[in-house]
Design a protein around this motif. Sequence first.
Motif, PDB file in Angstrom:
ATOM      1  N   LEU A   1      10.772  11.648  -0.782  1.00 27.49           N
ATOM      2  CA  LEU A   1      10.504   9.684   0.499  1.00 27.49           C
ATOM      3  C   LEU A   1      10.335  10.146   0.967  1.00 27.49           C
ATOM      4  O   LEU A   1       9.562   8.990   2.078  1.00 27.49           O
ATOM      5  CB  LEU A   1      12.682  10.233   1.167  1.00 27.49           C
ATOM      6  N   SER A   2       8.912  11.876   0.817  1.00 34.56           N
ATOM      7  CA  SER A   2       7.568  11.299   1.784  1.00 34.56           C
ATOM      8  C   SER A   2       7.123   9.906   2.133  1.00 34.56           C
ATOM      9  O   SER A   2       6.255  10.016   2.960  1.00 34.56           O
ATOM     10  CB  SER A   2       7.451  13.141   1.373  1.00 34.56           C
ATOM     11  N   HIS A   3       6.956   9.790   0.838  1.00 32.58           N
ATOM     12  CA  HIS A   3       5.999   8.457   0.154  1.00 32.58           C
ATOM     13  C   HIS A   3       6.679   7.098   0.506  1.00 32.58           C
ATOM     14  O   HIS A   3       6.445   6.058   0.738  1.00 32.58           O
ATOM     15  CB  HIS A   3       4.848   8.154  -0.472  1.00 32.58           C
ATOM     16  N   GLN A   4       8.292   7.455   1.203  1.00 33.66           N
ATOM     17  CA  GLN A   4       8.856   5.782   0.986  1.00 33.66           C
ATOM     18  C   GLN A   4       9.433   5.261   2.467  1.00 33.66           C
ATOM     19  O   GLN A   4       8.727   5.898   3.823  1.00 33.66           O
ATOM     20  CB  GLN A   4      10.325   6.160   1.083  1.00 33.66           C
TER      21      GLN A   4
END
Length: 124
Positions: A2-5
Motif C-alpha cells: 500500500l506504500s504507493h496508494q
Amino acid sequence: MLSHQTPMSFVATHDAPRALLFYRDVLGLTLLADEPYALVFQLQGSTLRIQKAGEFTAHPFTALGWVVDDIHATLRSLVARGVEPLRYPHLPADELGVWNAGSGLIAWFHDPDHNVLSLTQLTK
C-alpha cells in the motif's frame, strides 16, 4: 503493497451540519460530497471522510493534521475565524500556543466534535 496508494483520512461527527460549516468555512476545505454516511472533502492529493457517526467519544490525541509553511500565520488566520488553540501544561508554548518540538513547530485545536487537529511547521 500500500506504500504507493493514496491514503484517505477519517474523523467522526455527531453533528454533520456543524462539521460541514467548520471544515468548509473555517478550515477552507473543498466539499466534494454530502453523502448519507459521510461528508467528503478534498485534501491535498487525498480525501477526508467525516463520518456521520452519531454519538461517540473523541480521542484525546491528534486525529488529523496539516504540514504548513508558516504555522503562526496559519494559526492567526484560524483564530480570526474562531478557532481556539489548545494548550498542554506539560508543553511550553509561545503566546499563540505553538510548541517547539525540536523537529518542528506544532499547534493543536479542536473541531466542533472535539477531535484534536494539528498544524506542523517542519524545521528546515
